[in-house]
Write a protein that holds these residues in place. Sequence first.
Motif, PDB file in Angstrom:
ATOM      1  N   VAL A 215      -3.537 -14.850 -28.657  1.00 29.95           N
ATOM      2  CA  VAL A 215      -5.010 -14.809 -28.717  1.00 29.95           C
ATOM      3  C   VAL A 215      -5.451 -15.894 -29.686  1.00 29.95           C
ATOM      4  O   VAL A 215      -4.918 -15.993 -30.781  1.00 29.95           O
ATOM      5  CB  VAL A 215      -5.490 -13.425 -29.222  1.00 29.95           C
ATOM      6  CG1 VAL A 215      -6.991 -13.424 -29.441  1.00 29.95           C
ATOM      7  CG2 VAL A 215      -5.093 -12.336 -28.230  1.00 29.95           C
ATOM      8  N   PRO A 297     -12.184 -13.866 -29.127  1.00 31.53           N
ATOM      9  CA  PRO A 297     -10.721 -13.735 -29.062  1.00 31.53           C
ATOM     10  C   PRO A 297     -10.248 -14.046 -27.640  1.00 31.53           C
ATOM     11  O   PRO A 297     -10.367 -13.217 -26.734  1.00 31.53           O
ATOM     12  CB  PRO A 297     -10.483 -12.263 -29.407  1.00 31.53           C
ATOM     13  CG  PRO A 297     -11.742 -11.560 -28.988  1.00 31.53           C
ATOM     14  CD  PRO A 297     -12.868 -12.564 -28.964  1.00 31.53           C
ATOM     15  N   SER A 299      -7.616 -15.028 -24.648  1.00 31.49           N
ATOM     16  CA  SER A 299      -6.213 -14.936 -24.209  1.00 31.49           C
ATOM     17  C   SER A 299      -5.928 -16.074 -23.213  1.00 31.49           C
ATOM     18  O   SER A 299      -6.864 -16.696 -22.695  1.00 31.49           O
ATOM     19  CB  SER A 299      -5.974 -13.580 -23.535  1.00 31.49           C
ATOM     20  OG  SER A 299      -6.670 -13.552 -22.308  1.00 31.49           O
ATOM     21  N   GLY A 320      -8.182  -9.566 -27.194  1.00 32.21           N
ATOM     22  CA  GLY A 320      -8.141 -10.662 -26.210  1.00 32.21           C
ATOM     23  C   GLY A 320      -9.234 -10.581 -25.164  1.00 32.21           C
ATOM     24  O   GLY A 320      -9.084 -11.101 -24.057  1.00 32.21           O
ATOM     25  N   SER A 322     -11.808 -12.159 -24.746  1.00 32.10           N
ATOM     26  CA  SER A 322     -12.283 -13.488 -24.322  1.00 32.10           C
ATOM     27  C   SER A 322     -13.810 -13.533 -24.245  1.00 32.10           C
ATOM     28  O   SER A 322     -14.461 -13.266 -25.220  1.00 32.10           O
ATOM     29  CB  SER A 322     -11.587 -13.893 -23.022  1.00 32.10           C
ATOM     30  OG  SER A 322     -10.175 -13.862 -23.240  1.00 32.10           O
TER      31      SER A 322
END
Length: 358
Positions: A215, A297, A299, A320, A322
């Motif tokens: 991440v 965050p 991924s 993660g 995103s």
Amino acid sequence: MTARTSDVAILGAGLIGRSAALACARRGRTVTLFDTREPGESSPAGAGMLAPAMEGDGSPSEKLLIAGRDLWPSYVAELAALSPVSVHLSRDGILALAHDPDEAGRQRHPAHGRPRWRSSAELSALEPGLRAPDGGVLHELDGAVDNVALIAALDFALAAEPRVGRVGAAVGVERDGQHVRVLGRDGSMHLVRFAVVAAGAWAPKLTGLPRPLPVEPVRGEMLGFPVAATRHCIYGNGAYVVARPGGRTIVGATMERVGFDPSTTARARQDLHAAVAAFLPQLANVEPDAHWAGLRPVSPDGLPILGPDPRWPAIIHATGHSRNGILLTPMTAAAVASWASDERPAFDFSPFRPDRFE
Ligand code: GLY
């Protein structure tokens, strides 16, 4: 030192951590919420867009994002019973402006409420201030939530919840027989059955995790304007727009890989302002009165990392997210509460398993 005990530790107190803590407590778990304050946290920085049509890139994210979006009305209603802080939820739809009619076809998906191509004139009727000569699509079921009010509402509900204790930051985890030992930054130790990794872009910094988490922080710069410019959320070329209650307009966002640097730049301010003024000309002569940044965050595949770790199932990943952390808040909270109650959620989270990058 004597270790303190609870059923579940939540490592991180952004929207994912806060909502997971509340969901676990409401399932009868005792919870320790480790609250790390980091500059550039993404939860208060986001615009709150609930936009599966724009942020999904096909299966398997499509189903997840749509299911996540559809939990919002009941989630906000449940929270209203626990907190006096009103959380505005807009389900007026999201306008996706196109550059040509073919683009509208690519954006169609039956689960998005049969979006229909709208001519420039139709869009002007919906949004009188909009300049959209090539038309676009209205994704009728999408919208936005006021994520800043949501944080305040969750804080109220968490403070009133006797099963939740809120402490300072965690540095990491260690195995302790059947338990997880969570190490606090202040030197404290906490023994729990489950530890939930909900530290957003900072999750890879936690020590003792069963795997490295791929991440990385991706900065998004945002602008705030002190005027009401639209009723709908709008995705235009190079910028999106969210109407906030109280007559404000939020404009986002850049995607910048600059590590953990939450500062803002004159370049992004200029680019975002120019991009939004191209389709909302009334903002051309209004100066933004706020400019901030958050660290998403992200991924490798842009999808969240969710579920018990196959190498150490007492560690539950919830990171993660995103570009969809706010959208997936209720969905993630409910899933974490199931996993932390030794249950399997009804939704199939296997595409988001933590070991998919091996
Ligand atoms: N979900 C919009 C963004 O991350 O900018």
